[in-house]
Design an enzyme around this catalytic site. Structure first.
Site, PDB file in Angstrom:
ATOM      1  NE  ARG A  18      40.507  41.592  55.344  1.00 55.79           N
ATOM      2  CZ  ARG A  18      41.125  42.642  55.249  1.00 55.79           C
ATOM      3  NH1 ARG A  18      40.626  43.745  55.500  1.00 55.79           N
ATOM      4  NH2 ARG A  18      42.451  42.650  54.945  1.00 55.79           N
ATOM      5  CB  CYS A  66      45.621  37.521  55.449  1.00 61.49           C
ATOM      6  SG  CYS A  66      46.199  36.351  54.413  1.00 61.49           S
ATOM      7  CD  GLU A  94      30.369  47.616  39.253  1.00 64.52           C
ATOM      8  OE1 GLU A  94      31.628  47.333  38.595  1.00 64.52           O
ATOM      9  OE2 GLU A  94      30.019  47.204  40.117  1.00 64.52           O
ATOM     10  CD1 TRP A 122      41.630  34.316  49.573  1.00 64.94           C
ATOM     11  CD2 TRP A 122      43.442  35.404  48.792  1.00 64.94           C
ATOM     12  NE1 TRP A 122      41.287  34.679  48.361  1.00 64.94           N
ATOM     13  CE2 TRP A 122      42.629  35.139  47.705  1.00 64.94           C
ATOM     14  CE3 TRP A 122      44.664  35.918  48.668  1.00 64.94           C
ATOM     15  CZ2 TRP A 122      42.741  35.481  46.662  1.00 64.94           C
ATOM     16  CZ3 TRP A 122      44.914  36.460  47.434  1.00 64.94           C
ATOM     17  CH2 TRP A 122      43.925  36.179  46.185  1.00 64.94           C
ATOM     18  CE  LYS A 179      29.425  43.923  41.758  1.00 64.16           C
ATOM     19  NZ  LYS A 179      30.352  45.247  41.826  1.00 64.16           N
ATOM     20  CD  GLU A 208      32.449  40.948  41.502  1.00 61.38           C
ATOM     21  OE1 GLU A 208      33.437  40.995  42.219  1.00 61.38           O
ATOM     22  OE2 GLU A 208      31.801  42.091  41.592  1.00 61.38           O
ATOM     23  CG  ASN A 217      46.408  40.385  57.412  1.00 62.81           C
ATOM     24  OD1 ASN A 217      46.619  39.211  57.621  1.00 62.81           O
ATOM     25  ND2 ASN A 217      45.409  41.105  57.552  1.00 62.81           N
ATOM     26  N   GLY A 218      50.146  40.283  54.208  1.00 70.31           N
ATOM     27  CA  GLY A 218      50.879  40.800  53.466  1.00 70.31           C
ATOM     28  C   GLY A 218      51.775  39.912  52.899  1.00 70.31           C
ATOM     29  CE  LYS A 233      33.967  44.969  50.385  1.00 72.69           C
ATOM     30  NZ  LYS A 233      33.215  45.094  49.061  1.00 72.69           N
ATOM     31  CG  HIS A 253      33.923  47.446  14.457  1.00 72.27           C
ATOM     32  ND1 HIS A 253      34.219  47.780  13.139  1.00 72.27           N
ATOM     33  CD2 HIS A 253      33.247  48.514  15.088  1.00 72.27           C
ATOM     34  CE1 HIS A 253      33.635  49.148  12.806  1.00 72.27           C
ATOM     35  NE2 HIS A 253      33.216  49.449  14.038  1.00 72.27           N
TER      36      HIS A 253
HETATM   37  C1  F6R Z   1      33.999  43.953  42.583  1.00 72.24           C
HETATM   38  C2  F6R Z   1      35.104  44.536  43.606  1.00 72.24           C
HETATM   39  C3  F6R Z   1      36.288  44.759  43.078  1.00 72.24           C
HETATM   40  C4  F6R Z   1      36.787  46.278  43.915  1.00 72.24           C
HETATM   41  C5  F6R Z   1      38.438  46.411  43.741  1.00 72.24           C
HETATM   42  C6  F6R Z   1      38.923  47.556  44.154  1.00 72.24           C
HETATM   43  O1  F6R Z   1      32.635  43.877  42.879  1.00 72.24           O
HETATM   44  O2  F6R Z   1      34.453  44.840  44.763  1.00 72.24           O
HETATM   45  O3  F6R Z   1      36.443  44.930  41.749  1.00 72.24           O
HETATM   46  O4  F6R Z   1      36.155  47.098  43.164  1.00 72.24           O
HETATM   47  O5  F6R Z   1      39.228  45.106  43.985  1.00 72.24           O
HETATM   48  O6  F6R Z   1      38.745  47.642  45.560  1.00 72.24           O
HETATM   49  P1  F6R Z   1      38.723  48.781  46.339  1.00 72.24           P
HETATM   50  O7  F6R Z   1      37.542  49.768  45.801  1.00 72.24           O
HETATM   51  O8  F6R Z   1      38.653  48.202  47.752  1.00 72.24           O
HETATM   52  O9  F6R Z   1      40.180  49.654  45.929  1.00 72.24           O
END
Ligand code: F6R
Length: 608
Positions: free
Chosen positions: A27, A2, A481, A75, A485, A488, A101-102, A603, A504
């Site tokens: 977000r 949110c 990583e 959200w 990427k 997601e 928010n929250g 986000k 294994h």
């Molecule tokens: C993936 C991504 C998430 C963040 C994770 C932590 O592309 O962006 O996996 O890395 O939610 O977020 P932060 O860094 O904001 O704590």
């Protein structure tokens, strides 16, 4: 997650609220709404789906007169994404509107209590209890009603409240959820994120937990939980408006991939002076560093993978054990952490709920905390003993790119800095590695330039059901990583494996045409990874190898090869990840995905 915005001033509020909400779209959200106060009446407009629908409904806000208002992107957590569950929520008497928010953790008990007292609930949300509590406690003094309401709430909240009896005022309150006040001239703002404020003002007040504020067009007064005024510092927002906008790129993600050389340079260059690394934001002295017996890195998602990459550099140079822990696991693991532990916390947003909780848990056990954070004034930055900011600028795409590479870069700086302080590195190696680190932004740029044709390769690798990413040691950290990427943003099932682990179990899944992305930049163990390539090739896999420039050994083994510039192995993650970010981007594009706002993701994950 949110987002909230608010305005009080002399301009029409609705267009400002809508613009602010658009800045928070990144977000992730599923519905949006605004409430505007006009002639002592609150008009609420809320819709499911995009903010564009809200703009259409209100003619870009022109149909909503009034100069005071609050807005929200939701959200869904409690209750489906519907118009009714969207915020703002109104009190039964129509006097108050609230955005939140929250999560209010004790909302069920509060809801039952309020229903028994005769309050009528319209939505399934946890938030609605807030507006009815305010209505219940209000006896002509909104400040008192906000204090009493806040005292009843458990969980996290950033609240915005308007009231028809106090038509120029907006009240806000914060507990464990970001809230920033924007200071203007004859008008003031609030938002959950500075990106919603930068077009209007660069002067910001960061609220702390337990605080609430009364905002009028000409004043902002912040109070502690007991209702006493507190002095707050006005901070300057340095992010420019341009960097929060797309600047001609089709997606924020591509723009942010391209921005990485600049972001990494802004992060490391000011910290290297006259052949030395200066981390003067911290007090990590030689005495302190030699007194610790381990380093624990904690984070979530990509930030956790940045920690995995950093571990290799720190252990190699400092010869101290480094544990990398998922924050959501660490917090519940009764961790073996004490005053001899340095806890490094990585977070782009600085607001990730699990990371905050893990950090507080470790702090309580005596650890010294060093945060590596991108958002100035965020909760993690404010809670840590020391903070090293990653100067990446605003990251808008949900999938992190420059957030990740700047986090990794700070860990490289830290590794070299600590090794020197701890006397674990000789001058020659220190100087050589420092010179190499200085070239990192240039190498990242080369990696971008060398891979302009990756969109063509993506045409071959899109449309598949699954991919494996394999590598060893530093290459394995990057594989983790790279796979995240890919899954997601392109929605392709992607798994990463330490290459030696394949035999294994996982190799059972490798069949004819199974794409395997093999990372082979670590020269020391390249022969071993090459054997794994042979093994998967023998089972019909289609291998796309990533290796350093001029390494032609791989060419005859793999079906396709992506090259990156050569750099010292311990620093290679920040370079090697570039083609994998680009590959994920172009595969997602081929798959027709919503790249900047992948489904089900947000986000900033501000709930547990
Ligand atoms: C993936 C991504 C998430 C963040 C994770 C932590 O592309 O962006 O996996 O890395 O939610 O977020 P932060 O860094 O904001 O704590």
């Amino acid at each position: 997650m949110c987002g909230i915005v608010g305005y009080t001033g002399s301009q029409k509020a609705a267009p400002i609220l809508l613009e602010g909400l658009k800045k928070l779209e990144y977000r992730g959200y599923d519905s949006a709404g605004i409430a505007v106060l006009n002639n002592k009446v609150i008009e609420v407009n809320k819709v499911t789906g995009r903010i564009a629908n809200l703009c259409e409904r209100t003619a870009d806000g022109k149909n909503c007169p009034g100069t005071v208002g609050i807005g929200h992107t939701r959200w869904a957590t409690h209750g489906a994404p519907t118009d009714t569950n969207a915020h703002p929520h109104m009190s039964n008497d129509g006097k108050f509107a609230v955005v939140h928010n929250g999560i209010i953790e004790n909302y069920i008990a509060l809801r039952e209590e309020l229903i028994q007292k005769g309050y009528r609930f319209e939505s399934q949300t946890d938030t609605e209890v807030v507006v009815h509590l305010i209505e219940m406690y209000y006896n002509g003094d909104l400040k008192k009603a906000v204090i009493k309401t806040s005292a009843r709430l458990q969980g996290s909240y950033a609240l915005g409240v308007v009231c028809t009896d106090e038509p120029e005022k907006v009240y806000v309150a914060r507990e464990a959820s970001p809230l920033i006040l924007g200071v203007g001239v004859g008008e003031n703002y609030f938002a959950s994120d500075v990106t919603a404020l930068v077009s209007y003002t660069r002067n910001a007040i960061y609220m702390d937990d337990g605080e609430f504020a009364e905002i009028t067009p000409d004043s902002i007064t912040v109070f502690n939980p007991a209702g006493q005024p507190v002095e707050k510092k006005i901070s300057r927002i340095t992010w420019d408006v341009g960097s929060a906008e797309k600047g001609g790129y089709e997606h924020f993600m591509l723009k942010e991939i391209i921005e990485q050389p600049r972001a990494v340079k802004a992060t490391i260059a000011p910290r290297i002076k006259d052949g030395e690394i200066i981390l003067d934001e911290t007090e990590l002295t030689a005495d302190y560093l030699t007194s610790i017996n381990k380093i624990v890195i904690t984070a979530c998602g990509s930030a956790y993978y940045a920690g995995c990459a950093g571990k290799y550099a720190i252990e190699k140079l400092c010869r101290i054990p480094v544990q990398v822990e998922l924050a959501s696991e660490l917090r519940y693991s009764d961790p073996l952490i004490d005053e001899h532990t340095l806890l490094i916390v990585l977070s782009q947003s600085g607001e990730t709920a699990d990371t905050i909780a893990a950090m507080k848990e470790c702090k309580n056990r005596g650890a010294t905390t060093l945060a590596v954070v991108n958002v100035v004034g965020s909760t993690i930055a404010n809670t840590a003993d020391f903070t090293l900011y990653t100067w990446a600028g605003p990251e808008i795409a949900v999938a992190t790119t420059k957030g990740y590479s700047t986090q990794v870069s700070v860990l490289y700086l830290f590794a070299l800095y600590a090794a020197k302080k701890m006397n674990r590195i000789d001058d020659k190696l220190y100087n050589d590695l420092l010179e190499c680190l200085k070239t990192l932004p240039k190498k990242i740029q080369e990696a971008i330039d060398m891979n302009s044709a990756i969109s063509t390769l993506a045409k071959k690798y899109h449309g598949v059901d699954s991919m494996f990413f394999i590598g060893r040691n530093t290459d394995y950290a990057v594989a983790l990583e790279g796979a995240l990427k890919m899954k997601e943003i392109s929605y392709v099932h992607a798994e990463s494996y330490a290459a030696g682990e394949l035999k294994h179990g996982t190799i059972a899944l490798v069949e004819e045409h199974q794409p395997v992305i093999a990372l082979c930049c670590n020269e020391a163990i390249m022969e071993k990874t090459m054997s794994n390539i042979v093994e998967v090739k023998a089972r019909g896999a289609e291998v796309l190898a990533v290796t350093f420039k001029d390494n032609h050994k791989i060419v005859s083994l793999a079906d396709d090869v992506i090259f990156v510039p050569k750099i010292e192995m311990i620093f290679s993650a920040a370079v090697e990840i570039i083609p994998l970010q680009l590959l994920a981007y172009y595969v997602a594009k081929e798959n027709g995905c919503d790249i900047d706002k992948p489904k089900n993701l947000a986000k900033s994950v501000t709930v547990e």
